[in-house]
Design a protein around this motif. Structure first.
Motif: not given
Length: 150
Positions: A90-98, A100, A140
């Motif tokens: 499951t993708r969350t905003a936090q996991s996406e940023i940290h 990817q 980034y």
């Protein structure tokens, strides 16, 4: 000379309008002839021709049978384990940023400014040390780029 130009412009306008009206004179049935075949018939003929005859339908049926044999119903263990398994993906905003888009290192630069005179009226400025980042903005990494030290 002016009358020649206006006559030419009128002639061009008349020719353009006649060309536009002539394009509207064609009927749809004359331009796009159609027979008794439906789109499904045309699709099936193309599929059969591409596979060397009538084997296209046979190959498609064999593929569907093979897929059906691989399908199985979920067991109770699969149903219980599904939420935990899906949470990993499951993708969350936090996991996406940290995960990817990792921050690239932005080292601090230390600079010593020697004593000097500044301004239109030379004013003495004592020497001092200042710290500033190498990059003006936060940088980034793109997904998949290497971010560890080389």
């Amino acid at each position: 000379m002016r009358s020649n130009l206006t006559d030419l412009a009128k002639g061009l306008a008349l020719a353009a309008s006649l060309a536009l009206l002539g394009g509207c004179a064609t009927s749809k049935d004359e331009l796009l002839t159609h027979g008794d075949h439906t789109m499904m018939d045309i699709w099936q003929q193309a599929a059969d021709a591409g596979s060397g005859g009538g084997t296209g339908q046979v190959a498609g049926r064999q593929l569907l049978d093979a897929r059906q044999s691989l399908r199985r119903p979920l067991t109770e263990v699969d149903v219980q384990a599904a939420p935990a398994e899906q949470l990993r993906y499951t993708r969350t905003a936090q996991s996406e940023i940290h995960r990817q888009f990792q921050r690239l290192p932005n080292p601090d630069l230390v600079m010593y400014v020697f004593p000097h005179l500044a301004g239109t009226d030379p004013v003495p400025v004592p020497g001092y040390t200042t710290v500033f980042p190498l990059y003006q903005r936060i940088q980034y990494a793109m997904p998949g780029e290497r971010t560890e030290d080389y």
